[in-house]
Scaffold this active site. Structure first.
Site, PDB file in Angstrom:
ATOM      1  N   LYS A   1       0.929  -1.228   0.066  1.00 21.65           N
ATOM      2  CA  LYS A   1      -0.045  -0.101   0.120  1.00 21.65           C
ATOM      3  C   LYS A   1       0.866   1.229  -0.015  1.00 21.65           C
ATOM      4  CE  LYS A   1      -2.137  -1.156   3.861  1.00 21.65           C
ATOM      5  NZ  LYS A   1      -1.694  -2.596   3.951  1.00 21.65           N
TER       6      LYS A   1
ATOM      7  N   ARG B   1     -10.717  -0.310   7.934  1.00 18.46           N
ATOM      8  CA  ARG B   1     -10.169  -1.695   8.275  1.00 18.46           C
ATOM      9  C   ARG B   1     -11.374  -2.244   8.729  1.00 18.46           C
ATOM     10  NH1 ARG B   1      -3.814  -2.407   8.624  1.00 18.46           N
ATOM     11  NH2 ARG B   1      -3.377  -0.317   8.232  1.00 18.46           N
TER      12      ARG B   1
ATOM     13  N   ARG C   1      11.579  -5.354   4.883  1.00 19.56           N
ATOM     14  CA  ARG C   1      11.253  -4.069   4.879  1.00 19.56           C
ATOM     15  C   ARG C   1      12.199  -3.215   5.756  1.00 19.56           C
ATOM     16  NH1 ARG C   1       5.258  -1.942   5.283  1.00 19.56           N
ATOM     17  NH2 ARG C   1       5.482  -3.163   7.096  1.00 19.56           N
TER      18      ARG C   1
ATOM     19  N   ARG D   1      10.660  -1.367  11.415  1.00 19.14           N
ATOM     20  CA  ARG D   1       9.334  -1.161  12.190  1.00 19.14           C
ATOM     21  C   ARG D   1       9.162  -2.136  13.278  1.00 19.14           C
ATOM     22  NH1 ARG D   1       4.344  -0.094   8.572  1.00 19.14           N
ATOM     23  NH2 ARG D   1       3.321  -1.461   9.882  1.00 19.14           N
TER      24      ARG D   1
ATOM     25  N   ARG E   1      -0.946  -9.676  12.592  1.00 15.16           N
ATOM     26  CA  ARG E   1      -1.589  -8.682  11.779  1.00 15.16           C
ATOM     27  C   ARG E   1      -2.558  -9.343  10.563  1.00 15.16           C
ATOM     28  NH1 ARG E   1       4.055  -5.809  10.475  1.00 15.16           N
ATOM     29  NH2 ARG E   1       2.576  -4.653   8.909  1.00 15.16           N
TER      30      ARG E   1
HETATM   31  P1  AP5 Z   1       4.703  -1.524   1.956  1.00 14.28           P
HETATM   32  O1  AP5 Z   1       4.406  -0.636   0.480  1.00 14.28           O
HETATM   33  O2  AP5 Z   1       5.360  -0.977   2.914  1.00 14.28           O
HETATM   34  O3  AP5 Z   1       3.535  -2.056   2.375  1.00 14.28           O
HETATM   35  P2  AP5 Z   1       2.200  -1.901   3.118  1.00 14.28           P
HETATM   36  O4  AP5 Z   1       0.968  -2.529   2.486  1.00 14.28           O
HETATM   37  O5  AP5 Z   1       1.993  -0.191   3.174  1.00 14.28           O
HETATM   38  O6  AP5 Z   1       2.314  -2.457   4.472  1.00 14.28           O
HETATM   39  P3  AP5 Z   1       2.173  -2.119   5.950  1.00 14.28           P
HETATM   40  O7  AP5 Z   1       3.129  -3.072   7.030  1.00 14.28           O
HETATM   41  O8  AP5 Z   1       2.348  -0.512   6.393  1.00 14.28           O
HETATM   42  O9  AP5 Z   1       0.710  -2.287   6.099  1.00 14.28           O
HETATM   43  P4  AP5 Z   1       0.081  -2.482   7.418  1.00 14.28           P
HETATM   44  O10 AP5 Z   1      -1.398  -2.538   6.849  1.00 14.28           O
HETATM   45  O11 AP5 Z   1       0.172  -3.755   8.205  1.00 14.28           O
HETATM   46  O12 AP5 Z   1       0.453  -1.407   8.485  1.00 14.28           O
HETATM   47  P5  AP5 Z   1       0.039  -0.063   8.887  1.00 14.28           P
HETATM   48  O13 AP5 Z   1       1.176   0.977   9.052  1.00 14.28           O
HETATM   49  O14 AP5 Z   1      -1.171   0.494   8.050  1.00 14.28           O
HETATM   50  O15 AP5 Z   1       5.502  -2.858   1.454  1.00 14.28           O
HETATM   51  C1  AP5 Z   1       6.093  -3.736   2.160  1.00 14.28           C
HETATM   52  C2  AP5 Z   1       7.405  -4.453   1.700  1.00 14.28           C
HETATM   53  O16 AP5 Z   1       7.419  -4.820   0.307  1.00 14.28           O
HETATM   54  C3  AP5 Z   1       8.413  -3.112   1.436  1.00 14.28           C
HETATM   55  O17 AP5 Z   1       9.686  -3.333   1.915  1.00 14.28           O
HETATM   56  C4  AP5 Z   1       8.447  -2.942  -0.153  1.00 14.28           C
HETATM   57  O18 AP5 Z   1       9.679  -2.310  -0.491  1.00 14.28           O
HETATM   58  C5  AP5 Z   1       8.198  -4.176  -0.576  1.00 14.28           C
HETATM   59  N1  AP5 Z   1       7.184  -4.355  -1.745  1.00 14.28           N
HETATM   60  C6  AP5 Z   1       5.975  -3.437  -2.135  1.00 14.28           C
HETATM   61  N2  AP5 Z   1       5.790  -3.865  -3.156  1.00 14.28           N
HETATM   62  C7  AP5 Z   1       6.541  -4.744  -3.827  1.00 14.28           C
HETATM   63  C8  AP5 Z   1       6.541  -5.588  -5.146  1.00 14.28           C
HETATM   64  N3  AP5 Z   1       5.384  -5.311  -5.865  1.00 14.28           N
HETATM   65  N4  AP5 Z   1       7.329  -6.338  -5.324  1.00 14.28           N
HETATM   66  C9  AP5 Z   1       8.380  -6.548  -4.197  1.00 14.28           C
HETATM   67  N5  AP5 Z   1       8.451  -5.899  -3.060  1.00 14.28           N
HETATM   68  C10 AP5 Z   1       7.393  -5.120  -2.896  1.00 14.28           C
HETATM   69  O19 AP5 Z   1      -1.037  -0.528  10.346  1.00 14.28           O
HETATM   70  C11 AP5 Z   1      -0.022  -0.825  11.500  1.00 14.28           C
HETATM   71  C12 AP5 Z   1      -0.791  -0.984  12.657  1.00 14.28           C
HETATM   72  O20 AP5 Z   1      -1.609  -0.122  12.956  1.00 14.28           O
HETATM   73  C13 AP5 Z   1      -1.999  -2.174  12.353  1.00 14.28           C
HETATM   74  O21 AP5 Z   1      -1.682  -3.259  12.759  1.00 14.28           O
HETATM   75  C14 AP5 Z   1      -3.067  -1.665  13.679  1.00 14.28           C
HETATM   76  O22 AP5 Z   1      -2.499  -2.081  14.789  1.00 14.28           O
HETATM   77  C15 AP5 Z   1      -2.699  -0.040  13.522  1.00 14.28           C
HETATM   78  N6  AP5 Z   1      -3.787   0.417  12.540  1.00 14.28           N
HETATM   79  C16 AP5 Z   1      -3.435   0.944  11.258  1.00 14.28           C
HETATM   80  N7  AP5 Z   1      -4.674   1.437  10.649  1.00 14.28           N
HETATM   81  C17 AP5 Z   1      -5.518   1.135  11.351  1.00 14.28           C
HETATM   82  C18 AP5 Z   1      -7.018   1.546  11.440  1.00 14.28           C
HETATM   83  N8  AP5 Z   1      -7.609   1.990  10.328  1.00 14.28           N
HETATM   84  N9  AP5 Z   1      -7.873   1.066  12.472  1.00 14.28           N
HETATM   85  C19 AP5 Z   1      -7.120   0.404  13.531  1.00 14.28           C
HETATM   86  N10 AP5 Z   1      -5.911   0.320  13.703  1.00 14.28           N
HETATM   87  C20 AP5 Z   1      -4.932   0.607  12.618  1.00 14.28           C
END
Ligand code: AP5
Length: 200
Positions: free
Chosen positions: A18, A94, A129, A158, A169
């Site tokens: 994302k 979510r 990552r 992270r 997760r």
């Molecule tokens: P990346 O682009 O970083 O992936 P991402 O989908 O953004 O991953 P996140 O881990 O940030 O998502 P998440 O939903 O778990 O975390 P969030 O911070 O939102 O890519 C990942 C890796 O792959 C990178 O190294 C990249 O380089 C590589 N990559 C990308 N595309 C690629 C490709 N095509 N080919 C090869 N490699 C590739 O949430 C964290 C926590 O916050 C949650 O667990 C929850 O506790 C809380 N939280 C967040 N939002 C909410 C909400 N709305 N409500 C309640 N709690 C929430």
């Protein structure tokens, strides 16, 4: 006649890409990128009460309670830049309750982008990552390595990017995915796993 600013939501499992796709999309369309996870991590970094509470849930891979997340995202969407340029909302909603809350505040997307990536790939993406604390850019040791030694030396990981935490997760993601996807199915665009970094 003035065009309405574009409003996009992006949805996918943890580490489905994302943040990476958002960087590409915002560069192209000049939208305001609003990432719920980033907003929460700033609260943690600032040491606020909301941040402290949020961290407890994030450590367990669970959703942070709506009473924190909903207002936080709503306030960011209401800022003048989001209103003027349009927004790209990443990591929200979510759950059904989060989607409903946003709709009640009058925020509805034009497009819902769904990233579909097989589970075994997700784990590899999480553990490889790295983040650049200076630029905020997302890297991957294998798939998107840092450009210079200098950047490589300052990369951070992270706190929730371990194999154990990603399982938790993912579990949370599976509990809620169907309810969220159903709501937006008419405006959903799917991107599959073979979308490569920098290819959109
Ligand atoms: P990346 O682009 O970083 O992936 P991402 O989908 O953004 O991953 P996140 O881990 O940030 O998502 P998440 O939903 O778990 O975390 P969030 O911070 O939102 O890519 C990942 C890796 O792959 C990178 O190294 C990249 O380089 C590589 N990559 C990308 N595309 C690629 C490709 N095509 N080919 C090869 N490699 C590739 O949430 C964290 C926590 O916050 C949650 O667990 C929850 O506790 C809380 N939280 C967040 N939002 C909410 C909400 N709305 N409500 C309640 N709690 C929430």
């Amino acid at each position: 006649e003035e065009r309405q600013p574009l409003k996009i939501m992006i949805y996918g499992a943890p580490a489905s890409g994302k943040g990476t796709q958002c960087e590409l999309i915002t560069n192209k369309y000049n939208l305001v990128h609003i990432a719920a996870g980033d907003l929460l991590r700033s609260e943690i970094a600032a040491g606020t009460d909301n941040g402290k509470l949020a961290k407890e849930f994030m450590d367990k891979g669970q959703l942070v309670p709506d009473k924190i997340v909903v207002m936080m995202v709503k306030e960011r969407l209401m800022q003048p830049d989001s209103q003027q340029y349009g927004w790209l909302l990443d990591g929200y909603p979510r759950s059904l309750s989060q989607a409903t809350a946003l709709k009640e505040f009058g925020f509805e997307p034009d497009i819902f982008i769904l990233l579909e990536v097989p589970e075994e790939i997700l784990v590899e993406r999480v553990v490889g990552r790295r983040m650049d604390p200076v630029t905020g850019r997302i890297y991957h040791l294998k798939y998107s390595p840092p450009e210079t030694e200098e950047i490589a030396a300052r990369l951070t990981q992270r706190f929730d990017d371990t194999k154990e935490k990603v399982v938790l997760r993912l579990h949370t993601h599976h509990q809620n995915a169907e309810a969220v996807l159903t709501l937006y199915k008419d405006i959903t665009v799917k991107l599959l796993k073979n979308v490569q970094v920098n290819s959109i």
